[in-house]
Design a protein around this motif. Structure first.
Motif, mmCIF file in Angstrom:
data_model
loop_
_atom_site.group_PDB
_atom_site.id
_atom_site.type_symbol
_atom_site.label_atom_id
_atom_site.label_comp_id
_atom_site.label_asym_id
_atom_site.label_seq_id
_atom_site.Cartn_x
_atom_site.Cartn_y
_atom_site.Cartn_z
ATOM 1 N N PHE A 32 -1.263 -1.514 -4.141
ATOM 2 C CA PHE A 32 -2.764 -1.645 -4.443
ATOM 3 C C PHE A 32 -3.364 -0.270 -3.633
ATOM 4 O O PHE A 32 -3.178 -0.412 -2.542
ATOM 5 N N PRO A 33 -3.919 0.686 -4.360
ATOM 6 C CA PRO A 33 -4.650 1.776 -3.490
ATOM 7 C C PRO A 33 -5.695 1.517 -2.760
ATOM 8 O O PRO A 33 -6.061 0.328 -2.580
ATOM 9 N N GLY A 34 -6.143 2.230 -1.575
ATOM 10 C CA GLY A 34 -7.328 1.935 -0.659
ATOM 11 C C GLY A 34 -6.935 2.782 0.504
ATOM 12 O O GLY A 34 -5.920 3.297 0.799
ATOM 13 N N THR A 35 -7.888 2.882 1.341
ATOM 14 C CA THR A 35 -7.782 3.662 2.512
ATOM 15 C C THR A 35 -8.072 2.679 3.746
ATOM 16 O O THR A 35 -8.807 1.647 3.727
ATOM 17 N N PHE A 36 -7.022 3.015 4.483
ATOM 18 C CA PHE A 36 -7.120 2.469 6.035
ATOM 19 C C PHE A 36 -7.671 3.136 7.214
ATOM 20 O O PHE A 36 -7.437 4.610 6.952
ATOM 21 N N GLN A 37 -8.406 2.613 7.996
ATOM 22 C CA GLN A 37 -9.027 3.206 8.907
ATOM 23 C C GLN A 37 -8.147 3.250 10.082
ATOM 24 O O GLN A 37 -7.423 2.359 10.657
ATOM 25 N N PRO A 38 -7.982 4.489 10.774
ATOM 26 C CA PRO A 38 -7.138 4.955 11.765
ATOM 27 C C PRO A 38 -7.530 4.016 12.889
ATOM 28 O O PRO A 38 -8.747 3.924 13.182
ATOM 29 N N SER A 39 -6.728 3.440 13.785
ATOM 30 C CA SER A 39 -6.982 2.825 14.860
ATOM 31 C C SER A 39 -6.042 2.827 15.939
ATOM 32 O O SER A 39 -4.590 2.676 15.674
ATOM 33 N N HIS A 44 0.703 -1.178 -0.065
ATOM 34 C CA HIS A 44 0.039 0.069 0.008
ATOM 35 C C HIS A 44 0.816 1.139 0.105
ATOM 36 O O HIS A 44 2.039 1.164 0.664
ATOM 37 N N PRO A 45 0.548 2.252 -0.864
ATOM 38 C CA PRO A 45 1.434 3.626 -0.936
ATOM 39 C C PRO A 45 1.691 3.916 0.686
ATOM 40 O O PRO A 45 3.017 4.465 0.726
ATOM 41 N N SER A 46 0.948 3.888 1.647
ATOM 42 C CA SER A 46 1.102 4.447 2.793
ATOM 43 C C SER A 46 2.274 3.916 3.477
ATOM 44 O O SER A 46 3.163 4.531 4.544
ATOM 45 N N ARG A 47 2.369 2.464 3.225
ATOM 46 C CA ARG A 47 3.526 1.849 3.806
ATOM 47 C C ARG A 47 4.846 2.017 3.262
ATOM 48 O O ARG A 47 5.631 1.602 3.772
ATOM 49 N N SER A 48 4.578 2.019 1.825
ATOM 50 C CA SER A 48 5.728 2.176 0.918
ATOM 51 C C SER A 48 6.756 1.264 1.184
ATOM 52 O O SER A 48 8.046 1.802 1.380
#
Ligand SMILES: Cc1cc2nc3c(=O)[nH]c(=O)nc-3n(C[C@H](O)[C@H](O)[C@H](O)COP(=O)(O)OP(=O)(O)OC[C@H]3O[C@@H](n4cnc5c(N)ncnc54)[C@H](O)[C@@H]3O)c2cc1C
Length: 463
Positions: free
Chosen positions: A293-300, A275-279
């Motif tokens: 692979f794009p997508g949004t993660f829920q903050p937890s 995921h791009p956020s984890r790059s």
């Protein structure tokens, strides 16, 4: 005398025929990226199928167990993230049995639903009364929901039969389809995925759950030890494609405390989010290119708080009368937490009893943002310690996105994409078994065991 023509022709003919499946040697070495439950269980299943002679390297940049982790409070360990396992989790049950671990003794405690002002639903000791209250509160739609969740779960159980017969699925869509979660696909949209995810999380919320005595992460370390996998403590930075004798060969690049390194493998399983956020890492020489692979993660955010509950906030000025060990919340925008539990340590002695609300207890509070001082003071009269784990961990299920692939290249597989279908320990274990079976069936060209239709009928008629 000249040799007969057949003797001359046979070796040449044999060379033209495909190598019989059984004659192909197993892969020499397999790399797994990530030693969470996904990576550990896929290493175990791969070894079960390919045999003990295959060299298994598992790369891990943090602690073995990944999101199965504990925190220490007062010399005792508590689950900080993934805590409870659904009763029907057959792979998890099997791991625990195989590893000689035990299920933790359940310590009873009641739940209630808080609206921000008062409790809108309270659990009692009486099952029928609880059902009646749910029906009273939510009407017939609650019973319908319950029946729907049970139906989804019943269909989900088919996967164990398919896997026991060696069947695998090359995509998440095929896997879901085989479980009766028919995907009405239009413009690449998988409309029922959020519904399936919802059913799975509701199933986790209702009915009995369990945990592993000593901590759920023991499953990961146990499986890796059992497979004698070589755990390499380092961060994988990339995978590049090469070829040898006409076969794909994958070079895994990593950095560790000893510097940079790389090694070649016949097969690679990626068991962490691409995921791009984890790059995390890049793929080189692949055509077509492999991307995140794009997508949004829920903050937890998980806050493990050791302190005295402020029961007055929940309408109980006398803490001795506060009856709940678990508080869920309604979807009220002003509420700053999602749930909180009075949690027990991962080791439960015979005489253990849950701490009473008037005593200093360990509470796990789940929220979307870190709790500030004022919010902590609202929930707790006073506290000794707060340990916060913050992670964009749960995918936001989105019916407009197509699901990530499982097969990235010939023998390069992506396991963690399943989290976009449902995020739970058992779901990851099911996906790990699927990847191991898929890798095995593809390696030996057993195509009849991949993406087969009408499997219910097939497994009934097979011996
Ligand atoms: C707050 C919270 C509560 C949850 N509660 C529950 C629950 O009660 N019940 C339940 O069933 N599930 C629960 N879950 C979901 C469950 O935790 C996950 O489904 C499961 O642990 C995922 O395992 P995994 O191996 O796929 O991922 P992870 O555990 O995330 O493992 C991935 C691993 O890969 C490593 N890694 C990442 N990048 C690299 C790299 N470049 N090189 C090397 N290593 C790398 C990471 O360090 C990590 O250890 C919860 C999750 C969270 C966050």
């Amino acid at each position: 005398m000249a040799p007969p023509l057949t003797a001359l022709l046979l070796p040449a003919l044999a060379a033209l025929l495909p190598v019989p499946a059984a004659a192909r040697a197993p892969p020499r070495s397999i790399a797994v990226v990530g030693a969470g439950l996904g990576g550990s269980s896929v290493a175990y299943f791969l070894q079960q199928h390919f045999g003990p002679q295959v060299q298994l390297d598992v790369y891990e940049q943090g602690g073995v167990g990944g999101r199965l982790a504990t925190v220490t409070v007062n010399k005792q360990q508590y689950e900080s993230r993934a805590a409870s396992i659904h009763a029907l989790s057959l792979h998890m049950q099997d791991f625990v049995k195989t590893l000689g671990l035990r299920q933790r003794r359940e310590v009873p405690g009641k739940s209630a639903v808080f609206s921000g002002e008062h409790f809108v639903l309270e659990e009692t000791d009486w099952y029928l009364l609880n059902l009646f209250r749910l029906w009273w509160h939510y009407g017939i739609s609650f019973l319908r929901l319950q029946m729907w969740v049970e139906e989804v779960m019943e269909k989900f159980m088919r996967i164990y039969k398919y896997q026991a017969h060696g069947y695998a699925f090359s995509s998440l869509e095929e896997l879901l389809r085989s479980l009766g979660a028919v995907l009405r696909s239009s413009y690449g949209q998988s409309v029922l995925v959020p519904a399936f995810a919802g059913a799975m999380s509701l199933a986790g919320a209702q009915g009995s759950t369990w945990a592993v005595e000593g901590g759920n992460k023991l499953v990961c370390s146990g499986l890796l030890k059992l497979t004698k996998a070589n755990v390499i403590h380092g961060r994988v930075t990339g995978v590049s494609l090469h070829s040898s004798e006409g076969r794909a060969l994958y070079q895994v690049h990593y950095t560790s405390s000893e510097g940079q390194g790389s090694a070649f493998y016949d097969m690679v399983v990626v068991s962490t989010a691409l995921h791009p956020s984890r790059s995390n890492f890049s793929f080189q020489n692949f055509e077509p290119p492999i991307d995140n692979f794009p997508g949004t993660f829920q903050p937890s955010v998980t806050s493990v708080v050791h302190g005295y509950l402020n029961s007055s906030y929940f309408g109980f000025p006398d803490p001795k009368l506060f009856p709940f060990a678990s508080i869920l919340t309604t979807d009220t925008p002003a509420l700053f937490f999602n749930a909180m539990d009075n949690i027990c340590p991962v080791n439960i002695s015979a005489g253990f009893r849950r701490k009473q609300p008037q005593e200093a207890a360990v509470w796990r509070v789940l929220s979307q943002q870190p709790l500030d001082k004022q919010q902590l003071k609202t929930l707790f009269k006073s506290y000794y310690s707060v340990q916060v784990t913050e992670w964009p961990s749960h995918p936001r299920y989105d019916s407009t996105k197509s699901l990530p692939p499982i097969v990235l290249h010939e023998n390069l597989f992506y396991l963690s994409g399943v989290e976009w279908v449902a995020s739970s320990m058992e779901m990851i274990a099911v996906a790990a078994k699927n990847v191991a079976l898929l890798a095995y069936n593809r390696w030996y060209q057993d195509l009849e065991k991949i993406d087969q239709k009408d499997l219910m009928h097939k497994v009934k008629t097979e011996l």
